[in-house]
Motif scaffolding. Structure first.
Motif, PDB file in Angstrom:
ATOM      1  N   PHE A  47       9.849   9.589  -0.846  1.00  0.00           N
ATOM      2  CA  PHE A  47      10.835   8.510  -0.964  1.00  0.00           C
ATOM      3  C   PHE A  47      11.435   8.186   0.400  1.00  0.00           C
ATOM      4  O   PHE A  47      11.713   7.016   0.700  1.00  0.00           O
ATOM      5  N   ASP A  48      11.634   9.194   1.228  1.00  0.00           N
ATOM      6  CA  ASP A  48      12.201   8.975   2.552  1.00  0.00           C
ATOM      7  C   ASP A  48      11.296   8.069   3.387  1.00  0.00           C
ATOM      8  O   ASP A  48      11.773   7.135   4.034  1.00  0.00           O
ATOM      9  N   ASN A  49      10.008   8.326   3.362  1.00  0.00           N
ATOM     10  CA  ASN A  49       9.068   7.491   4.119  1.00  0.00           C
ATOM     11  C   ASN A  49       8.985   6.082   3.530  1.00  0.00           C
ATOM     12  O   ASN A  49       8.901   5.090   4.265  1.00  0.00           O
ATOM     13  N   TYR A  50       9.042   5.999   2.224  1.00  0.00           N
ATOM     14  CA  TYR A  50       9.002   4.684   1.567  1.00  0.00           C
ATOM     15  C   TYR A  50      10.261   3.888   1.921  1.00  0.00           C
ATOM     16  O   TYR A  50      10.208   2.683   2.183  1.00  0.00           O
ATOM     17  N   ASN A  51      11.403   4.581   1.947  1.00  0.00           N
ATOM     18  CA  ASN A  51      12.663   3.922   2.294  1.00  0.00           C
ATOM     19  C   ASN A  51      12.652   3.437   3.745  1.00  0.00           C
ATOM     20  O   ASN A  51      13.165   2.360   4.051  1.00  0.00           O
ATOM     21  N   GLU A  87       0.835  -1.206   0.000  1.00  0.00           N
ATOM     22  CA  GLU A  87       0.000   0.000   0.000  1.00  0.00           C
ATOM     23  C   GLU A  87       0.870   1.256   0.000  1.00  0.00           C
ATOM     24  O   GLU A  87       0.586   2.223  -0.737  1.00  0.00           O
ATOM     25  N   VAL A  88       1.946   1.247   0.803  1.00  0.00           N
ATOM     26  CA  VAL A  88       2.850   2.397   0.844  1.00  0.00           C
ATOM     27  C   VAL A  88       3.538   2.571  -0.508  1.00  0.00           C
ATOM     28  O   VAL A  88       3.696   3.699  -1.013  1.00  0.00           O
ATOM     29  N   LYS A  89       3.957   1.456  -1.098  1.00  0.00           N
ATOM     30  CA  LYS A  89       4.618   1.525  -2.406  1.00  0.00           C
ATOM     31  C   LYS A  89       3.662   2.088  -3.459  1.00  0.00           C
ATOM     32  O   LYS A  89       4.068   2.889  -4.319  1.00  0.00           O
ATOM     33  N   TYR A  90       2.409   1.652  -3.393  1.00  0.00           N
ATOM     34  CA  TYR A  90       1.408   2.130  -4.344  1.00  0.00           C
ATOM     35  C   TYR A  90       1.225   3.641  -4.220  1.00  0.00           C
ATOM     36  O   TYR A  90       1.189   4.369  -5.233  1.00  0.00           O
ATOM     37  N   ARG A  91       1.179   4.127  -2.987  1.00  0.00           N
ATOM     38  CA  ARG A  91       1.030   5.564  -2.759  1.00  0.00           C
ATOM     39  C   ARG A  91       2.283   6.322  -3.211  1.00  0.00           C
ATOM     40  O   ARG A  91       2.192   7.429  -3.740  1.00  0.00           O
ATOM     41  N   PHE A  92       3.475   5.687  -2.982  1.00  0.00           N
ATOM     42  CA  PHE A  92       4.712   6.336  -3.405  1.00  0.00           C
ATOM     43  C   PHE A  92       4.755   6.475  -4.930  1.00  0.00           C
ATOM     44  O   PHE A  92       5.165   7.516  -5.465  1.00  0.00           O
ATOM     45  N   GLU A  93       4.365   5.433  -5.614  1.00  0.00           N
ATOM     46  CA  GLU A  93       4.369   5.468  -7.069  1.00  0.00           C
ATOM     47  C   GLU A  93       3.352   6.467  -7.618  1.00  0.00           C
ATOM     48  O   GLU A  93       3.523   6.986  -8.734  1.00  0.00           O
ATOM     49  N   LYS A  94       2.306   6.740  -6.865  1.00  0.00           N
ATOM     50  CA  LYS A  94       1.314   7.735  -7.285  1.00  0.00           C
ATOM     51  C   LYS A  94       1.722   9.148  -6.870  1.00  0.00           C
ATOM     52  O   LYS A  94       1.024  10.111  -7.165  1.00  0.00           O
ATOM     53  N   GLY A  95       2.855   9.247  -6.156  1.00  0.00           N
ATOM     54  CA  GLY A  95       3.311  10.544  -5.704  1.00  0.00           C
ATOM     55  C   GLY A  95       2.645  11.019  -4.443  1.00  0.00           C
ATOM     56  O   GLY A  95       2.770  12.200  -4.072  1.00  0.00           O
ATOM     57  N   GLU A  96       1.945  10.138  -3.745  1.00  0.00           N
ATOM     58  CA  GLU A  96       1.258  10.510  -2.513  1.00  0.00           C
ATOM     59  C   GLU A  96       2.119  10.246  -1.277  1.00  0.00           C
ATOM     60  O   GLU A  96       1.689  10.541  -0.155  1.00  0.00           O
ATOM     61  N   GLU A  97       3.318   9.688  -1.479  1.00  0.00           N
ATOM     62  CA  GLU A  97       4.211   9.388  -0.355  1.00  0.00           C
ATOM     63  C   GLU A  97       5.630   9.742  -0.752  1.00  0.00           C
ATOM     64  O   GLU A  97       6.028   9.618  -1.918  1.00  0.00           O
TER      65      GLU A  97
END
Length: 222
Positions: free
Chosen positions: A180-184, A168-178
């Motif tokens: 890179f620091d939080n995804y990492n 879910e986090v990756k999906y939001r990151f790819e949509k620009g809603e999260e």
């Protein structure tokens, strides 16, 4: 964004805590444990060696009993009928038989029998004590193995749940809603779970090997 990451971390912690609190009691197979104990008590090499020593002690008991016959000595003397002379007259002619008893040996034999019996009893007591130690060790190692197995299962389940949440986090990151620091940071959390699973696998395998050491066989054979 921070709220999303915080929620993600809370979910991970909650999942791991939930699985970590699961009891290992449901994983204990008491029928299997009893079979393992019986196998170890019957087949462990040192116990087999003790049984051979007990048989030797029993043979010594039998030998001590039979040694009573050593007390008596049988002898005979043959005096021919024509051996009577004026110079060396023989009153008894023909065969003369005699049985002699060693008085000193009569007193020693009961003590020898008692010693042989006590040696056998001592070996039997030592063997029984060792069997009890084997049983305790097998039970302890089995429970330790189950503990590590339960921990591994909990951590594996927590990892699977965390990986689902990461999607879910990756999906939001790819949509620009999260960011890179939080995804990492979420990836770091997953890596920590992977490491814990590997550590649990190692602990479980070591515990299994130590249990099989006393069994002399693979756990799967039971």
């Amino acid at each position: 964004m921070k709220a999303i990451l915080l929620s993600f971390l809370i979910v991970l912690v909650s999942l791991f805590t939930c699985h970590a609190q699961e009891s290992m009691m449901k994983d204990i197979n008491y029928d299997l444990l009893d079979r393992l104990v019986k196998h170890a008590r019957d087949n462990y090499p040192r116990i087999q060696a003790n049984l051979h020593r007990i048989k030797m002690a029993q043979a010594n008991v039998t030998k001590a009993h039979l040694s009573y016959f050593d007390i008596f000595t049988f002898s005979y003397l043959n005096s021919p009928n024509n051996s009577t002379t004026i110079v060396n007259p023989t009153l008894l002619n023909g065969y003369q038989y005699g049985v002699f008893a060693n008085v000193g040996s009569i007193a020693q034999k009961p003590a020898a029998v008692r010693v042989a019996r006590e040696e056998k009893k001592a070996l039997m007591c030592e063997n029984e004590a060792y069997k009890q130690n084997i049983e305790m060790e097998v039970r302890k190692r089995y429970l330790l193995y189950v503990q590590h197995l339960s921990t591994l299962r909990s951590r594996t389940t927590a990892l699977i749940d965390a990986e689902s949440a990461l999607k879910e986090v990756k999906y939001r990151f790819e949509k620009g809603e999260e960011t890179f620091d939080n995804y990492n940071k979420a990836l770091v959390v997953i890596e920590d779970h992977h490491q814990k699973v590997i550590e649990s696998e190692g602990s479980m395998l070591v515990a299994k090997t130590e249990l099989e050491e006393f069994l002399g066989a693979k756990l799967e054979d039971f």
